[in-house]
Each structure stands twice: as structure tokens, then as C-alpha cells.
Design an enzyme around this catalytic site. Structure first.
Site, short mmCIF file in Angstrom:
data_model
loop_
_atom_site.label_atom_id
_atom_site.label_comp_id
_atom_site.label_asym_id
_atom_site.label_seq_id
_atom_site.Cartn_x
_atom_site.Cartn_y
_atom_site.Cartn_z
N LYS A 192 101.63 -48.61 8.93
CA LYS A 192 102.24 -48.80 10.10
C LYS A 192 101.52 -49.56 11.17
O LYS A 192 100.52 -49.00 11.91
CB LYS A 192 103.01 -47.65 10.68
CG LYS A 192 103.67 -47.82 12.14
CD LYS A 192 103.95 -46.69 13.06
CE LYS A 192 103.18 -47.02 14.14
NZ LYS A 192 103.76 -48.20 15.24
N GLU A 195 103.84 -51.61 17.13
CA GLU A 195 105.05 -52.44 17.64
C GLU A 195 104.74 -53.62 18.38
O GLU A 195 105.65 -54.63 18.47
CB GLU A 195 106.07 -51.55 18.28
CG GLU A 195 105.62 -51.00 19.62
CD GLU A 195 104.70 -49.91 19.55
OE1 GLU A 195 104.37 -49.14 20.50
OE2 GLU A 195 104.14 -49.44 18.47
N GLY A 245 92.75 -46.31 17.18
CA GLY A 245 93.61 -46.29 18.43
C GLY A 245 93.03 -45.64 19.59
O GLY A 245 91.62 -45.43 19.80
N GLY A 250 94.51 -40.03 18.88
CA GLY A 250 93.94 -39.54 17.75
C GLY A 250 93.83 -37.96 17.63
O GLY A 250 94.05 -37.41 16.69
N GLU A 267 89.15 -43.90 14.24
CA GLU A 267 88.19 -44.74 14.89
C GLU A 267 88.85 -44.89 16.14
O GLU A 267 89.90 -45.55 16.53
CB GLU A 267 88.05 -46.09 14.24
CG GLU A 267 87.17 -46.75 14.72
CD GLU A 267 87.11 -47.71 15.94
OE1 GLU A 267 86.84 -47.29 17.28
OE2 GLU A 267 87.93 -48.75 15.83
N CYS A 301 87.41 -51.73 21.28
CA CYS A 301 86.80 -50.52 21.40
C CYS A 301 85.33 -50.47 21.42
O CYS A 301 84.61 -49.66 21.98
CB CYS A 301 87.00 -49.85 20.04
SG CYS A 301 86.88 -50.31 18.50
N GLU A 401 87.65 -45.59 29.62
CA GLU A 401 87.76 -46.68 28.85
C GLU A 401 88.99 -47.63 29.54
O GLU A 401 90.06 -47.25 29.77
CB GLU A 401 88.18 -46.42 27.45
CG GLU A 401 88.18 -47.82 26.44
CD GLU A 401 88.70 -47.50 25.26
OE1 GLU A 401 87.84 -47.94 24.22
OE2 GLU A 401 89.55 -46.48 24.94
#
Length: 512
Positions: A192, A195, A245, A250, A267, A301, A401
């Protein structure tokens, strides 16, 4: 804004007909049963870049069923390494043939510069080739020291059906950090993509069909995390989930997957420091800092969004970074000169700006940027290169982040303080150290709580080197032989050989 380097639009619109992305299920490209679709507008140009089939539980069910049937049939999972490798090599050749087509749709959907997209697609092809090498060289173990009549063998077998969930910032590169390694191991997959950037993954699916991959080995379902990603995570027919992501998602995936105790590889986010010691090459460090924070508009990331610099050289370094920041070309991502393109969405641009304004309100000093960037001829969203100094360790801008082109600068005076500041975050993805002393670099590398430590460089990557994080930056590894091992199970086979026998456990009458 006149102090910055801004690349205006070369044309009013890119002029491409929107690409239509479809699911790949059981070897067939198809729309959703009910005809549901969604569209993606270019974050740089405002035009429709693509339309995509919008999947739901029915599409996930069909895709997982196809992957499960393909794995259990064994046409791929029990195929020899030579033929697996041959197919992966063919896919790499096809990727290189279609670099321009794939790179352009990535630029239109994500806003990243076209020159960067081309490099990433080429790098992805190299990952498929490296995975092909692993397909031919993976092996188990034998134990010949268990006794004269015993032999132990450890087999490495594919884990099974893998759900692969990828993000929007590096859609083609990240699927290529996962999928070819899963295929090399003999797994089947349901993929997947985000989107926001669905199309390049579907283009990869087209290449897999062209290369002759058996039906059902790789399936692609398009749509939103809820319901598509959620169903891929909880389905009991899935043996493993690999996700790249946000840390928040996660954690949710880990919780959802616990119901079936399937393996999870993650990750996730990072708040990655570069530590600059007074004997560092400041020109080289400044260039690496600019690259690290502005590459992919900071939507990375591995972004080096935190600089921890010795107080003796802090002002000199900040001056160099600000000067370089003014020279970095921001603007139209379809212009090959551009190095920094658009922000992925208006909502994300708002989050970036909110972080910056909160930091300034909290006492940080704005040395450059700190606002949206207007690019002539483009309707999308861009953000100025931003440098904040006077940042304190407890500030959110130093710990959270941002995922944008925003640099936070902190200062230190002693080595132990630098290590403490570098490790003072919930993340542990990567870190960097700059010094002419190998002793300083190695001491820092051993004490840094990060999955990757760069010394006198930043974000150099190689297929042979594993990648992944500590703490809340994730679990498991991608790339290298470790990346293959993630998709393998170890099976112990213990064999008694020859006629020699141990004494019977149960004595029976008349037995001699």
C-alpha cells in the site's frame, strides 16, 4: 525573499494528462469494484497529477488471498535463487528504461525536484540488483559438532505473506528498500503506497508484470490508511508488516498487529543531530548541514534538523550555513536546476510554520526564513529555508520532528555535553560527527544512540549497509544482508544419522 535563490515556473502548468493508478491484484490491474476513486493534485503546480482507484476491505481481502495462495503454491517461495535473481535483475533493467516516466510522476505528486527524483529511481534500480545478489547467496548453517551420530541444520525460509506500507516522501525508493528483499527471500506481498503518491508504485507493478513475476506474488492496493492499511495490518493471513512512516502510526501498527503476533518491522521518525567540534572542517560541515536539512524540503526521516556546535565555532558555522541557505535553489520542481521543491500539502506546511513560530515565541532567534515562500507562476506551497539559533534543549523545536526545511542550532562546550544533547531525544535514527580527530569521531560513534552514525559526511548510503533506528525511530533493519534476514525465519532440523543409537528410553521385555 529577495535574499533567497528562487526558481520561477518555466511554464504555467506541466501539461501532463493525469495518470490513472489501479490496484494490482492476482496479476491483474483493476479499478475498485464500486468505481471509487480519488485524485492527487501537484503540491507545486496545483494541477491534477493523477487519479487512483480507492480501495477498501474487499480489495484488501482479494489481495491478501492472492498473496497467500501464491505463497502456499510455492511457485515463487520454493523457486531457486538463480531464477529469483534473474527476475529481480530484469526488473532493475526495466526501472532504468523508465526512469524519466517514473521520475516525472513522482515530481508531480510529491513536489520533489525532477533531478532528485531521477537519482532516486536510479538508486532504486541498484537496490533491486543488490537484492538479486542476495537471492543467490543466502544460506543457513550446519552444525557438525553435536556428536558422531547427529547433524544439525538451520534452514532460512521465507516468512510468508508480507504487508508493505510505504510513505509519501520517497515512494519509489522506499518500496525498493523493502519489496526486492522480500522477493529475494521468497515472500509474497501486498503493498500500500501513500494516498498522496500512489502512481510510481503502480508503475513498478506494471514492470513486475512485464518481467514475468507469477500472478499474486506482488499485489498493490491503493487507498487510505483506514481502512486499507488497517486491514493489511490485522489480517491473520499476513505473516509480517513492514512500515515506514510516522512514529505515531508505527505504534498503532504494532498494537494492531499484536492480535495475531505477526512480525513487525518499522522505520519511523528522527530528530537527527550533527555534532560539530571546534577542529572540524567548517566549510564541509556547513555544506553537509545545508544538504541534510534542505534535501527533499526537509521531508526526510534522516533530515539533520538539529545541529549541536561547539560554542567556539558556533557563530562562524551559523554564518556559513545561512550564506549557503540563501544560495540553495528553491522553486519549480520540474526545473532541473531546482534543489528544493514544494511542501507535500497545505496542512503540512501549516504544521511546519507552527513549529517555527512557537520556537520564536519561546526565545529562539530567527537567522533566516521562517515563512511561506512565494514562487512566481506556481500555485502550490513552498517554505523558505529557515535557520533558528539560540535553541534550548527543552524546546519542542529541538525534540520534535518538524519534517520541513528548518534547522535548529544548539551549542555545547564539552564532549560529554555534546553526547548528552545528541542522545537527548526520543528518536535514534541517525547522527553525525565532525572532527579531524579519529579518536573524537570513534568515541562519539560508539556512544551515540542511533542506528547510523556518519563521520565527516552526511546521508551517504549504500545497499550493502543496513539502515534502521533505535528507540522510537523503529525496529528492524533494511538494506544489507540484515535487510534480507528480516524476511526470513530460522528453522532447526536435528538429524540422527547412521545406525548408531542412544540407549532406549523405555525398556521392553525380550528386547536385546
Amino acid at each position: 525573499m529577495t535574499e533567497l535563490t528562487v526558481i520561477s515556473a518555466a511554464a504555467a502548468t506541466p501539461g501532463d494528462a493525469p495518470y490513472h493508478a489501479r490496484h494490482l491484484i492476482g496479476g491483474t490491474l483493476r479499478d475498485s469494484a464500486g468505481g471509487a476513486r480519488f485524485e492527487r493534485r501537484s503540491p507545486a503546480h496545483g494541477t491534477v497529477a493523477s487519479t487512483a482507484a480507492r480501495g477498501g476491505p474487499a480489495e484488501v481481502d482479494a489481495a491478501v488471498a492472492a498473496a497467500r495462495a501464491a505463497f502456499d503454491a510455492g511457485d515463487w517461495s520454493r523457486r531457486d535463487g538463480k531464477s529469483r535473481a534473474a527476475l529481480l535483475l530484469k526488473v532493475a533493467d526495466l526501472i532504468e528504461r523508465d526512469i524519466e516516466r517514473i521520475a516525472r510522476i513522482e515530481t508531480l505528486e510529491s513536489g520533489k525536484p525532477i533531478s532528485q527524483a531521477r537519482d532516486e529511481i536510479a538508486g532504486a534500480a541498484d537496490l533491486w540488483r543488490y537484492a538479486a545478489a542476495l537471492a543467490r547467496t543466502m544460506h543457513g548453517e550446519s552444525h557438525n559438532t553435536l556428536g558422531p551420530d547427529m547433524l544439525g541444520v538451520v534452514l532460512k525460509e521465507p516468512i510468508g505473506v508480507v504487508s508493505v506500507i510505504t510513505p509519501w516522501n520517497f515512494p519509489f525508493l522506499i518500496v525498493s528498500q523493502k519489496l526486492p528483499f522480500a522477493l529475494a527471500a521468497g515472500c509474497t506481498a501486498v503493498v500500500k503506497p501513500s494516498e498522496l503518491t500512489p502512481s510510481s508504485t503502480v508503475m513498478l507493478g506494471e514492470l513486475l508484470l512485464e518481467a514475468g513475476l507469477p500472478d499474486g506474488v506482488v499485489n498493490i492496493v491503493l487507498g487510505y490508511g483506514d481502512p486499507v492499511g488497517a486491514a493489511m495490518t490485522t489480517d491473520p493471513r499476513v505473516d509480517m508488516v513492514t512500515f515506514t512512516g510516522s512514529t505515531a502510526v508505527g505504534k498503532a501498527i504494532t498494537a494492531a498487529a499484536s492480535g495475531t503476533l505477526k512480525k513487525v518491522s518499522l522505520e519511523l521518525g528522527g530528530k537527527n543531530p550533527q555534532v560539530i567540534f571546534p577542529d572540524a572542517d567548517l566549510d564541509a560541515a556547513a555544506d553537509a548541514i545545508a544538504f541534510g536539512v534542505y534535501f527533499n524540503a526537509g521531508e526526510c526521516c534522516n533530515s539533520s534538523s538539529r545541529v549541536i556546535v561547539h560554542e567556539d565555532v558556533a557563530e562562524a558555522l551559523i554564518g556559513k550555513v545561512v550564506a549557503l541557505s540563501r544560495a540553495v535553489p528553491f522553486g519549480d520542481p520540474l526545473d532541473p536546476v531546482t534543489k528544493v521543491g514544494a511542501i507535500i500539502s497545505p496542512e503540512h506546511q501549516g504544521k511546519i510554520d507552527a513549529h517555527v513560530q512557537a520556537a520564536v515565541a519561546g526565545g529562539a532567534e530567527l537567522r533566516l526564513g521562517g515563512a511561506a515562500l512565494q514562487v512566481a507562476g506556481l500555485e502550490g506551497q513552498f517554505y523558505q529555508p529557515t535557520v533558528l539559533s539560540g535553541v534550548r534543549p527543552e524546546m519542542p523545536i529541538a525534540r520534535e520532528e518538524v519534517f520541513g526545511p528548518v534547522l535548529s542550532v544548539l551549542r555545547f562546550s564539552e564532549f560529554d555535553e555534546a553526547v548528552r544533547l545528541a542522545n537527548d531525544a526520543s528518536y535514534g535514527l541517525s547522527a553525525g560527527v565532525w572532527s579531524e580527530s579519529v579518536h573524537t569521531c570513534l568515541d562519539f560513534a560508539r556512544r551515540a544512540r542511533a542506528g547510523t552514525v556518519w563521520t565527516n559526511t552526511w546521508m551517504d548510503g549504500f545497499p550493502e549497509m543496513p539502515f534502521g533506528g533505535m528507540k522510537e525511530s523503529g525496529q528492524g533493519r533494511e538494506l544489507g544482508r540484515y535487510g534480507l534476514e528480516e524476511f526470513l525465519e530460522a528453522k532447526t532440523v536435528t538429524m540422527r544419522i547412521g545406525r548408531a543409537s542412544r540407549a532406549p528410553w523405555v525398556e521392553t521385555p525380550g528386547r536385546s
